[in-house]
Design a protein around this motif. Structure first.
Motif, PDB file in Angstrom:
ATOM      1  N   ILE A   1     -12.467 -17.854  10.082  1.00  0.00           N
ATOM      2  CA  ILE A   1     -11.367 -17.024   9.585  1.00  0.00           C
ATOM      3  C   ILE A   1     -11.568 -15.576  10.050  1.00  0.00           C
ATOM      4  O   ILE A   1     -12.693 -15.088  10.101  1.00  0.00           O
ATOM      5  CB  ILE A   1     -11.322 -17.070   8.038  1.00  0.00           C
ATOM      6  CG1 ILE A   1     -11.233 -18.504   7.540  1.00  0.00           C
ATOM      7  CG2 ILE A   1     -10.184 -16.235   7.485  1.00  0.00           C
ATOM      8  CD1 ILE A   1      -9.955 -19.220   7.910  1.00  0.00           C
ATOM      9  N   ALA A   2     -10.477 -14.889  10.373  1.00  0.00           N
ATOM     10  CA  ALA A   2     -10.568 -13.503  10.823  1.00  0.00           C
ATOM     11  C   ALA A   2     -11.237 -12.633   9.758  1.00  0.00           C
ATOM     12  O   ALA A   2     -10.960 -12.787   8.569  1.00  0.00           O
ATOM     13  CB  ALA A   2      -9.178 -12.965  11.135  1.00  0.00           C
ATOM     14  N   SER A   3     -12.086 -11.706  10.188  1.00  0.00           N
ATOM     15  CA  SER A   3     -12.754 -10.808   9.233  1.00  0.00           C
ATOM     16  C   SER A   3     -11.739 -10.043   8.397  1.00  0.00           C
ATOM     17  O   SER A   3     -11.974  -9.780   7.220  1.00  0.00           O
ATOM     18  CB  SER A   3     -13.623  -9.788   9.960  1.00  0.00           C
ATOM     19  OG  SER A   3     -14.470 -10.415  10.854  1.00  0.00           O
ATOM     20  N   VAL A   4     -10.606  -9.693   9.012  1.00  0.00           N
ATOM     21  CA  VAL A   4      -9.570  -8.974   8.265  1.00  0.00           C
ATOM     22  C   VAL A   4      -9.108  -9.823   7.082  1.00  0.00           C
ATOM     23  O   VAL A   4      -8.994  -9.326   5.954  1.00  0.00           O
ATOM     24  CB  VAL A   4      -8.351  -8.676   9.154  1.00  0.00           C
ATOM     25  CG1 VAL A   4      -7.379  -7.782   8.430  1.00  0.00           C
ATOM     26  CG2 VAL A   4      -8.764  -8.076  10.460  1.00  0.00           C
ATOM     27  N   SER A   5      -8.871 -11.088   7.320  1.00  0.00           N
ATOM     28  CA  SER A   5      -8.416 -11.971   6.255  1.00  0.00           C
ATOM     29  C   SER A   5      -9.484 -12.125   5.185  1.00  0.00           C
ATOM     30  O   SER A   5      -9.195 -12.075   3.988  1.00  0.00           O
ATOM     31  CB  SER A   5      -8.055 -13.345   6.819  1.00  0.00           C
ATOM     32  OG  SER A   5      -7.009 -13.219   7.757  1.00  0.00           O
ATOM     33  N   VAL A   6     -10.727 -12.318   5.612  1.00  0.00           N
ATOM     34  CA  VAL A   6     -11.824 -12.440   4.658  1.00  0.00           C
ATOM     35  C   VAL A   6     -11.915 -11.170   3.813  1.00  0.00           C
ATOM     36  O   VAL A   6     -12.119 -11.213   2.599  1.00  0.00           O
ATOM     37  CB  VAL A   6     -13.158 -12.714   5.386  1.00  0.00           C
ATOM     38  CG1 VAL A   6     -14.330 -12.601   4.432  1.00  0.00           C
ATOM     39  CG2 VAL A   6     -13.131 -14.090   6.022  1.00  0.00           C
ATOM     40  N   ALA A   7     -11.731 -10.035   4.472  1.00  0.00           N
ATOM     41  CA  ALA A   7     -11.770  -8.758   3.758  1.00  0.00           C
ATOM     42  C   ALA A   7     -10.714  -8.727   2.653  1.00  0.00           C
ATOM     43  O   ALA A   7     -10.996  -8.329   1.527  1.00  0.00           O
ATOM     44  CB  ALA A   7     -11.550  -7.606   4.735  1.00  0.00           C
ATOM     45  N   PHE A   8      -9.500  -9.177   2.945  1.00  0.00           N
ATOM     46  CA  PHE A   8      -8.429  -9.163   1.945  1.00  0.00           C
ATOM     47  C   PHE A   8      -8.704 -10.145   0.818  1.00  0.00           C
ATOM     48  O   PHE A   8      -8.434  -9.873  -0.345  1.00  0.00           O
ATOM     49  CB  PHE A   8      -7.078  -9.489   2.590  1.00  0.00           C
ATOM     50  CG  PHE A   8      -6.622  -8.436   3.549  1.00  0.00           C
ATOM     51  CD1 PHE A   8      -7.061  -7.124   3.417  1.00  0.00           C
ATOM     52  CD2 PHE A   8      -5.753  -8.743   4.581  1.00  0.00           C
ATOM     53  CE1 PHE A   8      -6.650  -6.142   4.303  1.00  0.00           C
ATOM     54  CE2 PHE A   8      -5.340  -7.764   5.471  1.00  0.00           C
ATOM     55  CZ  PHE A   8      -5.793  -6.467   5.333  1.00  0.00           C
ATOM     56  N   ILE A   9      -9.234 -11.311   1.203  1.00  0.00           N
ATOM     57  CA  ILE A   9      -9.552 -12.321   0.192  1.00  0.00           C
ATOM     58  C   ILE A   9     -10.500 -11.735  -0.848  1.00  0.00           C
ATOM     59  O   ILE A   9     -10.292 -11.856  -2.050  1.00  0.00           O
ATOM     60  CB  ILE A   9     -10.183 -13.568   0.849  1.00  0.00           C
ATOM     61  CG1 ILE A   9      -9.146 -14.297   1.700  1.00  0.00           C
ATOM     62  CG2 ILE A   9     -10.771 -14.502  -0.204  1.00  0.00           C
ATOM     63  CD1 ILE A   9      -9.717 -15.386   2.578  1.00  0.00           C
ATOM     64  N   TRP A  10     -11.536 -11.026  -0.370  1.00  0.00           N
ATOM     65  CA  TRP A  10     -12.525 -10.499  -1.313  1.00  0.00           C
ATOM     66  C   TRP A  10     -12.064  -9.225  -1.991  1.00  0.00           C
ATOM     67  O   TRP A  10     -12.504  -8.909  -3.089  1.00  0.00           O
ATOM     68  CB  TRP A  10     -13.897 -10.371  -0.652  1.00  0.00           C
ATOM     69  CG  TRP A  10     -14.540 -11.718  -0.681  1.00  0.00           C
ATOM     70  CD1 TRP A  10     -14.554 -12.642   0.317  1.00  0.00           C
ATOM     71  CD2 TRP A  10     -15.164 -12.338  -1.808  1.00  0.00           C
ATOM     72  NE1 TRP A  10     -15.157 -13.795  -0.107  1.00  0.00           N
ATOM     73  CE2 TRP A  10     -15.550 -13.631  -1.415  1.00  0.00           C
ATOM     74  CE3 TRP A  10     -15.443 -11.937  -3.123  1.00  0.00           C
ATOM     75  CZ2 TRP A  10     -16.192 -14.520  -2.270  1.00  0.00           C
ATOM     76  CZ3 TRP A  10     -16.090 -12.831  -3.972  1.00  0.00           C
ATOM     77  CH2 TRP A  10     -16.461 -14.096  -3.542  1.00  0.00           C
ATOM     78  N   GLN A  11     -11.160  -8.515  -1.350  1.00  0.00           N
ATOM     79  CA  GLN A  11     -10.567  -7.372  -2.014  1.00  0.00           C
ATOM     80  C   GLN A  11      -9.846  -7.847  -3.288  1.00  0.00           C
ATOM     81  O   GLN A  11      -9.913  -7.212  -4.337  1.00  0.00           O
ATOM     82  CB  GLN A  11      -9.560  -6.719  -1.061  1.00  0.00           C
ATOM     83  CG  GLN A  11      -9.336  -5.263  -1.316  1.00  0.00           C
ATOM     84  CD  GLN A  11      -8.574  -4.653  -0.167  1.00  0.00           C
ATOM     85  OE1 GLN A  11      -7.696  -5.293   0.419  1.00  0.00           O
ATOM     86  NE2 GLN A  11      -8.903  -3.425   0.164  1.00  0.00           N
ATOM     87  N   TYR A  12      -9.197  -8.992  -3.131  1.00  0.00           N
ATOM     88  CA  TYR A  12      -8.479  -9.600  -4.253  1.00  0.00           C
ATOM     89  C   TYR A  12      -9.454 -10.113  -5.310  1.00  0.00           C
ATOM     90  O   TYR A  12      -9.280  -9.875  -6.506  1.00  0.00           O
ATOM     91  CB  TYR A  12      -7.607 -10.723  -3.713  1.00  0.00           C
ATOM     92  CG  TYR A  12      -6.798 -11.479  -4.729  1.00  0.00           C
ATOM     93  CD1 TYR A  12      -5.939 -10.817  -5.603  1.00  0.00           C
ATOM     94  CD2 TYR A  12      -6.863 -12.865  -4.789  1.00  0.00           C
ATOM     95  CE1 TYR A  12      -5.182 -11.520  -6.518  1.00  0.00           C
ATOM     96  CE2 TYR A  12      -6.108 -13.572  -5.702  1.00  0.00           C
ATOM     97  CZ  TYR A  12      -5.270 -12.904  -6.568  1.00  0.00           C
ATOM     98  OH  TYR A  12      -4.521 -13.603  -7.478  1.00  0.00           O
TER      99      TYR A  12
END
Lengths: 276, 291
Positions: free
Chosen positions: B111-122
């Protein structure tokens, strides 16, 4: 080794299961969030969506935006993969067939490209792109992605070539085959596994890359999916449904391929982990 | 003669691309790091080592970037290499269930790091995030906090995200190494009366050393160059609490427009990466000999 006894089996399952939940749970949550309304995320954050809403997806596809980003990513990734595999396997074959001195020297020069992280070059690459008028173009992205992928491709395909029996090439050469025939008729068909490994590695790296689009792309119409996602975050701030609808859409092709070709993904990303 | 020439045609196209878009910028990074080039400077002037002296000597943001990078990397390396090894040992056999676990653990890597970043931001969100909610459920409410917004905790939250994303990948590096160890060694060990710990200590560990070196060096390099994750979650903040080295270089170049100065950072970054790799090979290599 003996099979572990029952109680050991159970003790062993516990950490494994716990980590699997830790990995999967966040994905379930963002899947839920993508199908909620913006208000529901705040009013019932821990529940499944009720009712399931497609509002977030409608926002993203409004005016064909999402199609555009999807198209851009597809163009860049597929071109970069094809170009880097063609040039990289040609290079690997050339280095393999060169004399020992030049072959090893160039091999070392190419290996250097695996060690240097992309961020070391970002400033000078930006300046070079500016001078060459490659900023803000999908073609420019293809060029940098291909350059980034090239050393890994040469490394993996070259490593594989070294395991091929040399007599095979010699025999064909005695029969009068040219270098191009050797490459196209013997080497390429035999390196299928190595090329598949490289293709998967390249797919993941190029599809998910944020740095180069962030540096080189200014116009909205040329954004790739990761860059578009980063901009959604600014645009919709904490509109989680829209953000996660975007995450889901951008991940779909790669997840589908992963489910089908898991083994190749694992081999590709492990073999390529020297870079990456 | 003709053979030489035809081989050259294989190498040349790729090498041109590599030369123009990798070698040229790398060399010009070195050259530009010794200039005053920036958006405010009218003429590019050669300033020798001034940028380096200023950066190391008096730049507090640089110092904090180095500290942030070290905190992040050390945390990730410790957890990621240790737990990946534990999971690899548990999942080394190719059973159906084990292969399923491996696929799940590896999944975030694709998964793109950007997406992972958003997932964990949530997940880390102080009001709607599951992390605080979960702590409340299990009665640890006093541990709840603003995970990505807290001055001291943010860098460790980022380290956790990196760990979550890449442990499965490092686990696979170990599994490849473990599966290469010949089975009969264990059988001999068992006949000789070696217990599980002794078998691990005298067979697995020494023979796993090459994989362990790769796993540690890879994790270190990968965590040192973390960029997407930081840009998409905290963008270096709060303050400069998560401004790791690559983000520092990026900000110097594209926020402050100090190109020459940023290039000095890039050169230092490269030197640091090479040093870390060499040191690790020396340390792990020496232990390898003593085993």
């Amino acid at each position: 080794m003996r099979r572990p006894s029952g109680i050991v089996q159970i003790l062993r399952q516990f950490p494994l299961l716990a980590f699997a939940v830790l990995i999967l749970f966040p994905f379930v949550m963002i899947f839920f969030a993508a199908f909620k309304t913006d208000a529901a995320v705040y009013m019932a954050p821990y529940n499944a969506p009720h009712p399931w809403s497609l509002a977030a997806f409608r926002t993203l596809f409004h005016g064909g935006q999402m199609f555009l980003y999807f198209r851009n990513s597809t163009i860049v990734t597929s071109s970069a993969i094809v170009l880097s595999i063609v040039l990289g396997s040609m290079m690997a074959y050339g280095l393999y067939r060169m004399g020992r001195f030049w072959g090893n020297l160039l091999w070392a020069v190419v290996s250097f490209g695996i060690m240097v992280p992309t961020q070391v070059n970002m400033v000078s690459l930006y300046i070079e792109f500016d001078k060459l008028n490659l900023l803000n173009s999908l073609f420019g992205l293809v060029i940098v992605d291909c350059t980034f992928l090239l050393p890994v491709t040469v490394f993996i395909v070259g490593g594989y070539l070294k395991t091929l029996p040399y007599g095979l090439l010699e025999a064909a050469q005695i029969d009068g085959a040219s270098e191009w025939m050797l490459f196209l008729r013997i080497v390429t068909p035999l390196s299928g596994a190595a090329i598949a490994t490289v293709a998967i590695f390249s797919l993941v790296m190029s599809w998910n890359d944020l740095l180069y689009p962030l540096l080189f792309i200014q116009s909205k119409g040329l954004q790739t999916l990761p860059l578009a996602l980063l901009h959604f975050q600014g645009q919709y701030l904490t509109n989680y449904p829209a953000l996660f609808a975007g995450v889901l859409i951008s991940a779909i092709p790669i997840v589908i391929l992963y489910v089908i070709f898991q083994r190749f993904f694992m081999e590709g990303l492990t073999a390529g982990s020297i870079k990456g | 003669m003709g053979k030489r020439l035809s081989i050259l045609t294989f190498v040349l196209p790729g090498f041109l691309l590599y030369g123009i878009f990798f070698l040229v910028p790398t060399v010009s990074s070195l050259a530009l790091s010794m200039t005053n080039w920036g958006a405010t400077s009218k003429h590019i002037v050669f300033v020798g080592l001034k940028n380096f002296i200023e950066m190391i000597g008096s730049d507090t943001i640089f110092r904090s970037a180095v500290v942030d990078s070290l905190e992040f990397s050390i945390t990730v390396v410790v957890f990621q290499t240790a737990l990946a090894l534990a999971f690899a040992l548990l999942l080394v056999r190719n059973t159906r269930l084990n292969i399923m676990y491996r696929s799940i653990y590896f999944f975030p890597t694709i998964i793109a790091s950007v997406s992972v970043a958003f997932i964990w931001q949530y997940m880390f969100d102080p009001t709607v995030g599951w992390v605080n909610h979960f702590l409340n459920i299990i009665g640890l409410s006093n541990l709840t906090q603003n995970w990505l917004g807290g001055q001291h905790i943010a860098i460790f939250s980022l380290a956790f995200i990196q760990f979550w994303m890449h442990t499965g990948q490092v686990m696979l590096l170990y599994i490849v190494g473990l599966q290469a160890i010949p089975r009969d060694l264990y059988e001999v060990g068992e006949i000789e009366g070696a217990g599980p710990w002794q078998r691990f200590r005298h067979i697995t560990w020494p023979l796993l050393a090459p994989s362990a070196i790769i796993a540690v060096v890879y994790t270190t390099i990968q965590s040192f160059k973390v960029f997407d994750l930081v840009i998409a979650t905290t963008n270096g903040g709060p303050g400069d609490a998560t401004e790791v080295f690559p983000v520092y270089i990026y900000q110097e170049a594209f926020t402050n427009y100090q190109y020459g100065y940023a290039e000095a950072g890039a050169v230092l970054f490269l030197i640091m990466m090479i040093l870390v790799t060499v040191i690790q090979f020396l340390i792990i290599g020496r232990r390898d000999v003593s085993v």
